[in-house]
Design an enzyme around this catalytic site. Structure first.
Site, PDB file in Angstrom:
ATOM      1  N   HIS A  94      18.426  46.739  61.628  1.00  0.00           N
ATOM      2  CA  HIS A  94      17.872  46.753  60.266  1.00  0.00           C
ATOM      3  C   HIS A  94      18.537  45.671  59.408  1.00  0.00           C
ATOM      4  CE1 HIS A  94      15.253  50.171  60.497  1.00  0.00           C
ATOM      5  NE2 HIS A  94      16.212  51.082  60.654  1.00  0.00           N
ATOM      6  N   HIS A 100      20.734  50.382  66.173  1.00  0.00           N
ATOM      7  CA  HIS A 100      19.598  50.666  65.282  1.00  0.00           C
ATOM      8  C   HIS A 100      19.861  50.157  63.860  1.00  0.00           C
ATOM      9  CE1 HIS A 100      16.184  53.397  63.983  1.00  0.00           C
ATOM     10  NE2 HIS A 100      16.790  53.175  62.827  1.00  0.00           N
ATOM     11  N   GLU A 101      21.002  50.545  63.310  1.00  0.00           N
ATOM     12  CA  GLU A 101      21.304  50.150  61.924  1.00  0.00           C
ATOM     13  C   GLU A 101      21.651  48.668  61.827  1.00  0.00           C
ATOM     14  OE1 GLU A 101      20.543  52.095  59.597  1.00  0.00           O
ATOM     15  OE2 GLU A 101      20.245  53.859  60.873  1.00  0.00           O
TER      16      GLU A 101
END
Length: 217
Positions: A30, A26-27
């Site tokens: 980003h 997820h990170e």
């Protein structure tokens, strides 16, 4: 199960492994999309990495185990560096939740593959892990798109608001974590977050299952 835990003790290892993967991807997503749009802030801080240690927030992990929700270290983004700032900002925010949706799809795909070739039996370690992996990634996908600060959905919403509305929301953002905890941990969640989960997650899950010709498991 100890009363302070959101999951049975025997499920904790599966949950922790899933979160290490889900939060990290997820990170990283980003950071990757931010870099693609010209913002190297996350990269320069070592966050463009698949090493879970640079993304995991221990308190956020504990909250998942205790309250059923949590978070990783937010990926730093300088939105003024982004090319096509509004589009870039929206896509950077979407990247995290979409990565969790893709992980859920991969999890269902593996479940279908293993089931088709009899690689596991019902109730086995592999099946249990895949079920939890899919469930938690779907929760993270939907949860992060809810438009409340500091979630990704809020940042997406803000990008479509007029400047006058953004200015009015700035004081609210200062208390983002407090607002978030109140909504998530109090009975208010029964009228805000929970109805979204109860409606959207089963809907998305059924769509993914239909892709692989599966029935709900």
């Amino acid at each position: 199960m100890p009363s302070f835990l959101a999951y049975p003790l025997e499920m904790i290892p599966y949950v922790l492994v899933t979160l290490l993967i889900a939060f990290t991807i997820h990170e990283w997503a980003h950071a990757l999309v931010a870099l693609a749009f010209g913002d190297d802030t996350a990269k320069n801080q070592g966050r463009l990495s698949l090493n879970p240690l640079v993304h995991i927030d221990l308190f956020g992990m504990l909250m998942i185990l205790i309250a059923g929700f949590g978070w990783a270290k937010p990926t730093p983004v300088n939105r003024f560096k982004l090319k096509k700032r509004r589009l870039g900002s929206v896509l950077v925010s979407l990247a995290g939740p979409i990565s969790n949706l893709l992980l859920a799809i991969v999890g269902v795909g593996l479940y279908a593959l293993f089931l088709n070739y009899s690689f596991f039996t019902y109730g086995s370690i592999t099946e249990t892990f895949l079920m939890i992996f899919v469930e938690l990634n779907l929760v993270l996908f939907v949860f992060n798109l809810i438009p409340i600060p500091p979630l990704d959905g809020y940042q997406i919403l803000v990008e479509f608001l007029p400047m006058s509305a953004r200015v009015k929301l700035e004081p609210v953002e200062r208390y983002a974590m407090l607002i978030f905890l109140i909504i998530a941990l109090t009975p208010i969640s029964n009228f805000t977050i929970q109805p979204i989960f109860d409606t959207v997650i089963p809907f998305v899950f059924k769509i993914i299952l239909s892709i692989f010709g599966l029935t709900p498991f």
